[in-house]
Motif scaffolding. Structure first.
Motif, PDB file in Angstrom:
ATOM      1  N   PRO A 184     -36.172  43.268 -35.057  1.00 22.21           N
ATOM      2  CA  PRO A 184     -35.896  42.130 -34.178  1.00 22.21           C
ATOM      3  C   PRO A 184     -35.449  40.876 -34.911  1.00 22.21           C
ATOM      4  O   PRO A 184     -34.633  40.109 -34.400  1.00 22.21           O
ATOM      5  CB  PRO A 184     -37.227  41.885 -33.448  1.00 22.21           C
ATOM      6  N   VAL A 185     -35.970  40.688 -36.121  1.00 21.41           N
ATOM      7  CA  VAL A 185     -35.604  39.481 -36.878  1.00 21.41           C
ATOM      8  C   VAL A 185     -34.126  39.522 -37.264  1.00 21.41           C
ATOM      9  O   VAL A 185     -33.392  38.540 -37.117  1.00 21.41           O
ATOM     10  CB  VAL A 185     -36.514  39.320 -38.126  1.00 21.41           C
ATOM     11  N   MET A 186     -33.684  40.685 -37.710  1.00 19.73           N
ATOM     12  CA  MET A 186     -32.276  40.828 -38.078  1.00 19.73           C
ATOM     13  C   MET A 186     -31.386  40.657 -36.842  1.00 19.73           C
ATOM     14  O   MET A 186     -30.356  39.978 -36.884  1.00 19.73           O
ATOM     15  CB  MET A 186     -32.031  42.184 -38.727  1.00 19.73           C
ATOM     16  N   ASP A 187     -31.797  41.278 -35.717  1.00 17.47           N
ATOM     17  CA  ASP A 187     -31.018  41.141 -34.476  1.00 17.47           C
ATOM     18  C   ASP A 187     -30.928  39.675 -34.050  1.00 17.47           C
ATOM     19  O   ASP A 187     -29.869  39.196 -33.653  1.00 17.47           O
ATOM     20  CB  ASP A 187     -31.657  41.958 -33.340  1.00 17.47           C
ATOM     21  N   ALA A 188     -32.053  38.959 -34.152  1.00 17.44           N
ATOM     22  CA  ALA A 188     -32.080  37.548 -33.747  1.00 17.44           C
ATOM     23  C   ALA A 188     -31.140  36.724 -34.622  1.00 17.44           C
ATOM     24  O   ALA A 188     -30.433  35.827 -34.138  1.00 17.44           O
ATOM     25  CB  ALA A 188     -33.507  37.005 -33.833  1.00 17.44           C
ATOM     26  N   GLN A 189     -31.126  37.077 -35.911  1.00 19.15           N
ATOM     27  CA  GLN A 189     -30.253  36.378 -36.867  1.00 19.15           C
ATOM     28  C   GLN A 189     -28.777  36.602 -36.506  1.00 19.15           C
ATOM     29  O   GLN A 189     -27.985  35.661 -36.492  1.00 19.15           O
ATOM     30  CB  GLN A 189     -30.516  36.941 -38.262  1.00 19.15           C
ATOM     31  N   MET A 190     -28.442  37.860 -36.207  1.00 16.51           N
ATOM     32  CA  MET A 190     -27.060  38.205 -35.844  1.00 16.51           C
ATOM     33  C   MET A 190     -26.654  37.498 -34.543  1.00 16.51           C
ATOM     34  O   MET A 190     -25.534  36.997 -34.421  1.00 16.51           O
ATOM     35  CB  MET A 190     -26.916  39.720 -35.616  1.00 16.51           C
ATOM     36  N   LEU A 191     -27.573  37.444 -33.582  1.00 12.56           N
ATOM     37  CA  LEU A 191     -27.276  36.771 -32.315  1.00 12.56           C
ATOM     38  C   LEU A 191     -27.086  35.276 -32.542  1.00 12.56           C
ATOM     39  O   LEU A 191     -26.193  34.664 -31.952  1.00 12.56           O
ATOM     40  CB  LEU A 191     -28.408  36.998 -31.300  1.00 12.56           C
ATOM     41  N   GLY A 192     -27.939  34.700 -33.395  1.00  9.53           N
ATOM     42  CA  GLY A 192     -27.808  33.277 -33.717  1.00  9.53           C
ATOM     43  C   GLY A 192     -26.428  32.988 -34.274  1.00  9.53           C
ATOM     44  O   GLY A 192     -25.762  32.026 -33.860  1.00  9.53           O
ATOM     45  N   GLY A 193     -25.985  33.838 -35.198  1.00  5.04           N
ATOM     46  CA  GLY A 193     -24.643  33.676 -35.771  1.00  5.04           C
ATOM     47  C   GLY A 193     -23.562  33.829 -34.707  1.00  5.04           C
ATOM     48  O   GLY A 193     -22.593  33.064 -34.664  1.00  5.04           O
ATOM     49  N   ALA A 194     -23.741  34.819 -33.830  1.00  3.66           N
ATOM     50  CA  ALA A 194     -22.731  35.103 -32.802  1.00  3.66           C
ATOM     51  C   ALA A 194     -22.608  33.965 -31.791  1.00  3.66           C
ATOM     52  O   ALA A 194     -21.544  33.717 -31.235  1.00  3.66           O
ATOM     53  CB  ALA A 194     -23.076  36.400 -32.076  1.00  3.66           C
ATOM     54  N   LEU A 195     -23.735  33.262 -31.550  1.00  3.35           N
ATOM     55  CA  LEU A 195     -23.739  32.220 -30.519  1.00  3.35           C
ATOM     56  C   LEU A 195     -23.389  30.837 -31.065  1.00  3.35           C
ATOM     57  O   LEU A 195     -23.270  29.881 -30.311  1.00  3.35           O
ATOM     58  CB  LEU A 195     -25.116  32.159 -29.837  1.00  3.35           C
ATOM     59  N   GLN A 196     -23.279  30.747 -32.402  1.00  2.00           N
ATOM     60  CA  GLN A 196     -22.964  29.427 -32.948  1.00  2.00           C
ATOM     61  C   GLN A 196     -21.469  29.267 -33.144  1.00  2.00           C
ATOM     62  O   GLN A 196     -20.729  30.234 -33.117  1.00  2.00           O
ATOM     63  CB  GLN A 196     -23.706  29.221 -34.261  1.00  2.00           C
ATOM     64  N   PHE A 251     -17.615  27.440 -32.455  1.00  2.00           N
ATOM     65  CA  PHE A 251     -16.778  27.204 -31.282  1.00  2.00           C
ATOM     66  C   PHE A 251     -16.518  28.501 -30.517  1.00  2.00           C
ATOM     67  O   PHE A 251     -16.597  28.561 -29.308  1.00  2.00           O
ATOM     68  CB  PHE A 251     -15.451  26.562 -31.732  1.00  2.00           C
ATOM     69  N   ASP A 252     -16.213  29.562 -31.251  1.00  2.00           N
ATOM     70  CA  ASP A 252     -15.856  30.805 -30.584  1.00  2.00           C
ATOM     71  C   ASP A 252     -16.980  31.824 -30.701  1.00  2.00           C
ATOM     72  O   ASP A 252     -17.287  32.293 -31.792  1.00  2.00           O
ATOM     73  CB  ASP A 252     -14.554  31.354 -31.192  1.00  2.00           C
ATOM     74  N   CYS A 253     -17.597  32.137 -29.597  1.00  2.00           N
ATOM     75  CA  CYS A 253     -18.758  33.018 -29.589  1.00  2.00           C
ATOM     76  C   CYS A 253     -18.320  34.479 -29.830  1.00  2.00           C
ATOM     77  O   CYS A 253     -17.310  34.921 -29.285  1.00  2.00           O
ATOM     78  CB  CYS A 253     -19.395  32.821 -28.227  1.00  2.00           C
ATOM     79  N   ASP A 254     -19.043  35.194 -30.672  1.00  2.00           N
ATOM     80  CA  ASP A 254     -18.711  36.596 -30.974  1.00  2.00           C
ATOM     81  C   ASP A 254     -19.298  37.509 -29.885  1.00  2.00           C
ATOM     82  O   ASP A 254     -20.402  38.033 -30.006  1.00  2.00           O
ATOM     83  CB  ASP A 254     -19.267  36.965 -32.362  1.00  2.00           C
ATOM     84  N   LYS A 255     -18.508  37.695 -28.831  1.00  2.00           N
ATOM     85  CA  LYS A 255     -19.000  38.446 -27.668  1.00  2.00           C
ATOM     86  C   LYS A 255     -19.220  39.923 -27.989  1.00  2.00           C
ATOM     87  O   LYS A 255     -20.125  40.561 -27.439  1.00  2.00           O
ATOM     88  CB  LYS A 255     -18.032  38.303 -26.500  1.00  2.00           C
ATOM     89  N   ASP A 256     -18.392  40.467 -28.862  1.00  2.00           N
ATOM     90  CA  ASP A 256     -18.567  41.889 -29.226  1.00  2.00           C
ATOM     91  C   ASP A 256     -19.917  42.124 -29.892  1.00  2.00           C
ATOM     92  O   ASP A 256     -20.566  43.146 -29.655  1.00  2.00           O
ATOM     93  CB  ASP A 256     -17.429  42.362 -30.156  1.00  2.00           C
ATOM     94  N   MET A 257     -20.327  41.167 -30.700  1.00  2.27           N
ATOM     95  CA  MET A 257     -21.637  41.272 -31.363  1.00  2.27           C
ATOM     96  C   MET A 257     -22.762  41.241 -30.318  1.00  2.27           C
ATOM     97  O   MET A 257     -23.709  42.028 -30.385  1.00  2.27           O
ATOM     98  CB  MET A 257     -21.793  40.112 -32.356  1.00  2.27           C
ATOM     99  N   LEU A 258     -22.640  40.336 -29.341  1.00  2.00           N
ATOM    100  CA  LEU A 258     -23.657  40.255 -28.278  1.00  2.00           C
ATOM    101  C   LEU A 258     -23.774  41.598 -27.555  1.00  2.00           C
ATOM    102  O   LEU A 258     -24.872  42.098 -27.317  1.00  2.00           O
ATOM    103  CB  LEU A 258     -23.296  39.172 -27.246  1.00  2.00           C
ATOM    104  N   ILE A 259     -22.624  42.184 -27.218  1.00  2.00           N
ATOM    105  CA  ILE A 259     -22.629  43.469 -26.502  1.00  2.00           C
ATOM    106  C   ILE A 259     -23.270  44.540 -27.371  1.00  2.00           C
ATOM    107  O   ILE A 259     -24.130  45.301 -26.915  1.00  2.00           O
ATOM    108  CB  ILE A 259     -21.187  43.891 -26.104  1.00  2.00           C
TER     109      ILE A 259
END
Length: 324
Positions: free
Chosen positions: A19-31, A33-41
């Protein structure tokens, strides 16, 4: 449910979950200007709901922010609804859908029907608790003030979550079938009440027998009989209950098909069914859909949705190669 058949969802707990790694990746994806939607999916549709709750916890302690709030802020339109919807625990998601179906000017009766006709006693109990916590409001009272007539009476009965569980009584089944048959002949207020009492309170295994007995007495399928006798949301709700008793996966396949084809892709319905059934019976729903309508659910979603919204829905569906 076809008796003895094993139903299956499309989303399972991810192995080697961190979960910690996933949270880190999501944090990066959501920060940025351009959100990394593929990562979220790729993260949120490939984890079970329980795992997503752990990711949200890790995200909160890592960034001091709420993951749902960040998703709401960064995303828009139907894609946002899917990603945010995945983050609610199942009872909270049901509560959220019911609340939105009733608040504001109109009522989305089909949402009330879909949820209350299909949930188990346990699911209804948890959904009422979640509703009360999330909205400081009472689900029964809100349904009561938002609906009317025999439709309301039937919903109020279902939301008690007091359906009998356990064995079937063949002697009683013939009696119940007579009650249903008379209710289709007489159609008085009293008969409507007796009809919904049988459909809302008897166990699934009992109702199986009752439906067979009804067919023997009347020579007619109960759904056809109800469609002939009644109309409006009362009739739709009764038919939904009967279909859920007969085979829940077929009921949801039918609801998806009509949401996709009859009203030009009713996004809310499609999203709600895919998310809420993803860990219960969505794989079985896909199977029923293909058997009944010839085209796969995967194919129909591809045809109507687009962009990251389409990608997210297809990921929840867990499309197989043969479904393209």
């Amino acid at each position: 449910m076809f008796s003895g058949e094993y139903v299956q969802g499309t989303i399972f707990p991810a192995p080697n979950f961190n979960p910690v790694m996933d949270a880190q990746m999501l944090g990066g994806a959501l920060q940025g200007f351009d959100c990394d939607k593929d990562m979220l999916i790729s993260i949120l549709t490939q984890r079970s709901n329980a795992q997503r709750q752990m990711i949200a916890g890790a995200y909160q302690s890592m960034y001091g922010r709420d993951l749902i709030a960040d998703l709401k802020e960064q995303l828009s339109s139907h894609f946002k609804e899917v990603m945010v919807g995945l983050m609610y625990p199942p009872p909270s998601y049901d509560a959220h859908e019911l609340w939105h179906a009733m608040k504001g000017a109109g009522t989305d009766e089909n949402c009330l029907i879909d949820i209350l006709a299909s949930r188990t006693n346990g699911e209804i109990f948890q959904m009422r608790e979640a509703y009360s916590l999330q909205y400081s409001s009472n689900l029964q009272e809100d349904i009561y003030s938002d609906t009317s007539g025999h439709f309301r009476d039937t919903l109020m009965n279902l939301v008690q979550g007091t359906r009998e569980e356990g064995y079937a009584d063949p002697a009683m089944a013939a009696q119940d079938a007579m009650v249903l048959w008379e209710a289709c002949q007489q159609k008085t207020g009293e008969h409507k009440t007796m009809l919904q009492m049988v459909l809302c309170n008897k166990s699934y295994s009992q109702l199986w027998l009752v439906f067979q007995e009804f067919q023997n007495i009347s020579g007619q399928d109960l759904v056809d009989a109800i469609n002939d006798c009644y109309d409006g949301y009362f009739q739709e709700l009764l038919v939904a209950i009967i279909r859920c008793v007969q085979d829940k996966a077929s009921y949801f396949a039918y609801r998806l098909y009509s949401a996709i084809h009859d009203i030009g892709f009713h996004n809310k319905t499609v999203i709600r069914i895919l998310i809420s059934r993803s860990e219960i019976d969505l794989m079985t729903i896909r199977k029923r859909y293909k058997e009944r309508y010839g085209k796969s659910l995967f194919h129909d979603i591809k045809h109507f949705a687009s962009g990251h919204y389409e990608k997210a829905l297809l990921a929840i569906c867990a499309g197989d190669v043969e479904d393209y």
